[in-house]
Design a protein around this motif. Structure first.
Motif, PDB file in Angstrom:
ATOM      1  N   THR A  26      63.244  49.188 121.134  1.00  0.00           N
ATOM      2  CA  THR A  26      63.142  48.935 122.624  1.00  0.00           C
ATOM      3  C   THR A  26      61.920  48.874 123.446  1.00  0.00           C
ATOM      4  O   THR A  26      61.937  48.413 124.292  1.00  0.00           O
ATOM      5  N   ALA A  27      61.144  49.676 122.837  1.00  0.00           N
ATOM      6  CA  ALA A  27      59.829  49.856 123.668  1.00  0.00           C
ATOM      7  C   ALA A  27      60.095  50.624 124.876  1.00  0.00           C
ATOM      8  O   ALA A  27      59.363  50.394 125.798  1.00  0.00           O
ATOM      9  N   ARG A  28      61.019  51.437 125.025  1.00  0.00           N
ATOM     10  CA  ARG A  28      61.329  52.336 126.169  1.00  0.00           C
ATOM     11  C   ARG A  28      61.911  53.417 125.832  1.00  0.00           C
ATOM     12  O   ARG A  28      62.652  53.535 124.869  1.00  0.00           O
ATOM     13  N   ILE A  30      64.454  56.865 126.192  1.00  0.00           N
ATOM     14  CA  ILE A  30      66.019  57.169 126.259  1.00  0.00           C
ATOM     15  C   ILE A  30      66.056  57.437 127.704  1.00  0.00           C
ATOM     16  O   ILE A  30      65.344  58.130 128.486  1.00  0.00           O
ATOM     17  N   GLY A  31      67.049  56.965 128.456  1.00  0.00           N
ATOM     18  CA  GLY A  31      67.341  56.991 129.751  1.00  0.00           C
ATOM     19  C   GLY A  31      66.656  56.132 130.638  1.00  0.00           C
ATOM     20  O   GLY A  31      67.136  56.006 131.779  1.00  0.00           O
ATOM     21  N   SER A  32      65.583  55.426 130.214  1.00  0.00           N
ATOM     22  CA  SER A  32      64.681  54.639 131.132  1.00  0.00           C
ATOM     23  C   SER A  32      65.631  53.055 131.071  1.00  0.00           C
ATOM     24  O   SER A  32      66.321  52.717 130.262  1.00  0.00           O
ATOM     25  N   GLU A  33      65.192  52.361 132.096  1.00  0.00           N
ATOM     26  CA  GLU A  33      65.598  51.043 132.179  1.00  0.00           C
ATOM     27  C   GLU A  33      65.340  50.186 130.868  1.00  0.00           C
ATOM     28  O   GLU A  33      63.976  50.218 130.594  1.00  0.00           O
ATOM     29  N   GLY A  34      66.141  49.667 129.968  1.00  0.00           N
ATOM     30  CA  GLY A  34      65.735  48.866 128.917  1.00  0.00           C
ATOM     31  C   GLY A  34      65.757  49.726 127.499  1.00  0.00           C
ATOM     32  O   GLY A  34      65.877  49.451 126.545  1.00  0.00           O
ATOM     33  N   GLY A  35      66.029  51.121 127.857  1.00  0.00           N
ATOM     34  CA  GLY A  35      66.028  51.861 126.850  1.00  0.00           C
ATOM     35  C   GLY A  35      67.158  52.460 126.486  1.00  0.00           C
ATOM     36  O   GLY A  35      68.307  52.074 127.106  1.00  0.00           O
ATOM     37  N   ALA A  36      67.861  53.413 125.376  1.00  0.00           N
ATOM     38  CA  ALA A  36      68.870  53.969 125.040  1.00  0.00           C
ATOM     39  C   ALA A  36      69.553  54.469 126.371  1.00  0.00           C
ATOM     40  O   ALA A  36      68.798  55.346 126.944  1.00  0.00           O
ATOM     41  N   ARG A  37      70.766  54.607 126.599  1.00  0.00           N
ATOM     42  CA  ARG A  37      71.580  55.524 127.606  1.00  0.00           C
ATOM     43  C   ARG A  37      71.487  56.692 127.471  1.00  0.00           C
ATOM     44  O   ARG A  37      71.261  57.678 128.043  1.00  0.00           O
ATOM     45  N   ALA A  38      71.527  57.059 125.937  1.00  0.00           N
ATOM     46  CA  ALA A  38      71.628  58.553 125.623  1.00  0.00           C
ATOM     47  C   ALA A  38      71.138  58.759 124.140  1.00  0.00           C
ATOM     48  O   ALA A  38      71.110  57.596 123.592  1.00  0.00           O
ATOM     49  N   PRO A  39      70.717  59.937 123.758  1.00  0.00           N
ATOM     50  CA  PRO A  39      70.462  60.144 122.410  1.00  0.00           C
ATOM     51  C   PRO A  39      71.528  59.769 121.577  1.00  0.00           C
ATOM     52  O   PRO A  39      72.838  59.913 122.042  1.00  0.00           O
ATOM     53  N   VAL A  40      71.310  59.635 120.270  1.00  0.00           N
ATOM     54  CA  VAL A  40      72.345  59.390 119.161  1.00  0.00           C
ATOM     55  C   VAL A  40      73.138  60.735 119.227  1.00  0.00           C
ATOM     56  O   VAL A  40      72.266  61.607 119.176  1.00  0.00           O
ATOM     57  N   LEU A 165      54.455  44.546 114.917  1.00  0.00           N
ATOM     58  CA  LEU A 165      55.803  45.473 114.674  1.00  0.00           C
ATOM     59  C   LEU A 165      56.074  46.035 116.177  1.00  0.00           C
ATOM     60  O   LEU A 165      55.035  46.197 116.827  1.00  0.00           O
ATOM     61  N   PRO A 166      57.296  46.211 116.447  1.00  0.00           N
ATOM     62  CA  PRO A 166      57.776  47.140 117.485  1.00  0.00           C
ATOM     63  C   PRO A 166      57.231  48.217 117.843  1.00  0.00           C
ATOM     64  O   PRO A 166      57.202  49.009 116.859  1.00  0.00           O
ATOM     65  N   GLY A 167      56.845  48.654 118.947  1.00  0.00           N
ATOM     66  CA  GLY A 167      55.950  49.761 119.216  1.00  0.00           C
ATOM     67  C   GLY A 167      54.719  49.786 119.154  1.00  0.00           C
ATOM     68  O   GLY A 167      53.870  50.868 119.404  1.00  0.00           O
ATOM     69  N   TRP A 168      53.799  48.876 118.593  1.00  0.00           N
ATOM     70  CA  TRP A 168      52.698  48.630 118.686  1.00  0.00           C
ATOM     71  C   TRP A 168      52.333  47.816 119.641  1.00  0.00           C
ATOM     72  O   TRP A 168      52.831  46.737 119.817  1.00  0.00           O
ATOM     73  N   THR A 169      51.000  47.797 120.073  1.00  0.00           N
ATOM     74  CA  THR A 169      50.485  46.913 120.990  1.00  0.00           C
ATOM     75  C   THR A 169      49.232  46.214 120.332  1.00  0.00           C
ATOM     76  O   THR A 169      48.931  46.504 119.545  1.00  0.00           O
TER      77      THR A 169
END
Length: 170
Positions: A26-28, A30-40, A165-169
């Motif tokens: 997601t490139a975000r 956990i908990g941030s806008e655009g990221g996972a709502r919570a950990p697995v 790849l996702p996560g690389w700039t």
């Protein structure tokens, strides 16, 4: 007894590793806008998977599907609404009138295009050649079929014929 418990713990998938994979996807964080709502949920006892695949559940990007082909399992990770979700609404009502939807970014990678996937950092870089399986605008996710690999690789479109790849700039 302790050695037996330790050995049993090693047979389950590391949920923290899944959290890191989702954050990279997601490139975000956990908990941030655009990221996972919570950990697995760490209580999950998933069989260890050598390579998980990640994909969006739908075009709404409301959840990430983390899946393993062997042994077969999948987990849906809810995602906080990304910042662009508000612009994705079909129409906006202003002063009683219906406004046209916001234009979508023009695709820089088209289905069937040859694509170079790049990733790297100071001191190293890797590239792979593949073929796009769908259209993608700059910053959009696209699946790339790479050589004889059984599964396509997910990448982020940069420019015409280029992805990372996702996560690389860039």
């Amino acid at each position: 007894m302790i050695a037996l418990l330790a050995a049993a713990a090693l047979t389950f998938q590391d949920t923290a590793a899944l959290d890191r994979a989702v954050a990279a996807f997601t490139a975000r964080p956990i908990g941030s806008e655009g990221g996972a709502r919570a950990p697995v949920d760490a209580r999950l006892r998933l069989a260890t998977c050598s390579m998980v695949s990640l994909s969006w559940r739908s075009d709404a990007h409301d959840a990430v599907v983390v899946a393993c082909a062997g042994p077969a399992w999948r987990v849906f990770v809810p995602v906080n609404a990304p910042p662009r979700a508000a612009a994705a609404t079909p129409a906006v009502v202003r002063a009683g009138a219906l406004a046209p939807p916001a234009p979508r970014a023009e695709a820089v990678i088209r289905r069937g295009d040859p694509v170079t996937i790049e990733a790297g950092s100071d001191g190293f870089s890797i590239t792979r050649e593949g073929v796009a399986m769908a259209d993608a605008p700059p910053g959009g996710r696209v699946m790339i079929r790479v050589g004889d690999a059984a599964r396509p690789v997910q990448a982020v479109a940069i420019d015409s014929g280029r992805a990372t790849l996702p996560g690389w700039t860039e």
